[in-house]
Design a protein around this motif. Structure first.
Motif, PDB file in Angstrom:
ATOM      1  N   CYS A 128      -2.477  -2.327   8.507  1.00 42.80           N
ATOM      2  CA  CYS A 128      -3.421  -2.802   7.499  1.00 42.80           C
ATOM      3  C   CYS A 128      -3.423  -4.333   7.418  1.00 42.80           C
ATOM      4  O   CYS A 128      -3.813  -5.006   8.356  1.00 42.80           O
ATOM      5  N   GLU A 169       0.874  -1.175   0.000  1.00 44.93           N
ATOM      6  CA  GLU A 169       0.000   0.000   0.000  1.00 44.93           C
ATOM      7  C   GLU A 169       0.905   1.217   0.000  1.00 44.93           C
ATOM      8  O   GLU A 169       1.667   1.438   0.946  1.00 44.93           O
ATOM      9  N   GLY A 187      -1.319  -3.301   2.506  1.00 46.57           N
ATOM     10  CA  GLY A 187      -1.763  -3.596   1.166  1.00 46.57           C
ATOM     11  C   GLY A 187      -2.097  -5.079   1.157  1.00 46.57           C
ATOM     12  O   GLY A 187      -1.527  -5.859   1.924  1.00 46.57           O
ATOM     13  N   ASN A 200      -1.840   1.891  -5.351  1.00 48.67           N
ATOM     14  CA  ASN A 200      -2.399   3.173  -4.949  1.00 48.67           C
ATOM     15  C   ASN A 200      -3.770   3.374  -5.593  1.00 48.67           C
ATOM     16  O   ASN A 200      -3.861   3.463  -6.817  1.00 48.67           O
TER      17      ASN A 200
END
Length: 184
Positions: free
Chosen positions: A106, A13, A75, A45
């Motif tokens: 995340c 990410e 990500g 992105n």
């Protein structure tokens, strides 16, 4: 000088690598980006491939003893690939065994689950991985930052300012905390 290792691969990410890296470098930290292969890795992105980041070393070339902390950006793609790599998981275990800060945001807490270091620990992460974290023995919370011992976890890019300042506090970089804007 504080030395921080970032481990990532293609599909990280973008904001979760670039923003903490920039904030930490601005605060005086020396950052090393390690990946599975030499060259560059490409971020993810807003649903598309994003910017590339140069890889300083491969994961086989790094040693836990050379760093003060480990930062794992999320990500979906990045940690899913990394959790299948024995060297990466061994490095996570080594940082944990040395009681050094491990900051995972995340989907990156997947790596902590794979390393079997969250049993009985309070952690957070992206909503879709919370069952995995719970199945690994984690006590799951839905908050900006969860800190349990040396583990620092956050949920998403909105948490980056708190995530980064918490890592800086753990590294006793408190004199530099004022460099992190509230909405970084």
């Amino acid at each position: 000088m504080t030395r921080i290792l970032i481990i990532a691969t293609d599909g990280f990410e973008q904001s979760e690598l670039m923003e903490p890296k920039s904030l930490l470098e601005d605060a005086g930290a020396n950052i090393t980006v390690a990946s599975l292969e030499e060259g560059e890795i490409k971020g993810w992105n807003d649903g598309n491939w994003g910017d590339s980041v140069s890889v300083d070393l491969t994961v086989e070339e790094v040693s836990e003893g050379d760093y003060d902390a480990l930062l794992l950006p999320g990500g979906q793609i990045n940690p899913d690939i990394l959790r299948m790599n024995e060297t990466v998981i061994d490095l996570v275990k080594q940082f944990d065994g040395a009681n050094k800060p491990i900051a995972a945001i995340c989907h990156a807490p997947w790596l902590l689950a794979e390393a079997d270091i969250i049993d009985g620990k309070t952690v957070t992460g992206w909503p879709s991985i919370r069952t995995d974290l719970e199945n690994a023995g984690g006590d799951i919370v839905d908050q900006t930052v969860a800190v349990d011992g040396n583990l620092i976890t956050s949920r998403n890019p909105d948490d980056i300012p708190a995530f980064t300042s918490t890592l800086m506090s753990a590294l006793k970089m408190a004199d530099n905390l004022d460099r992190i804007p509230e909405d970084a």
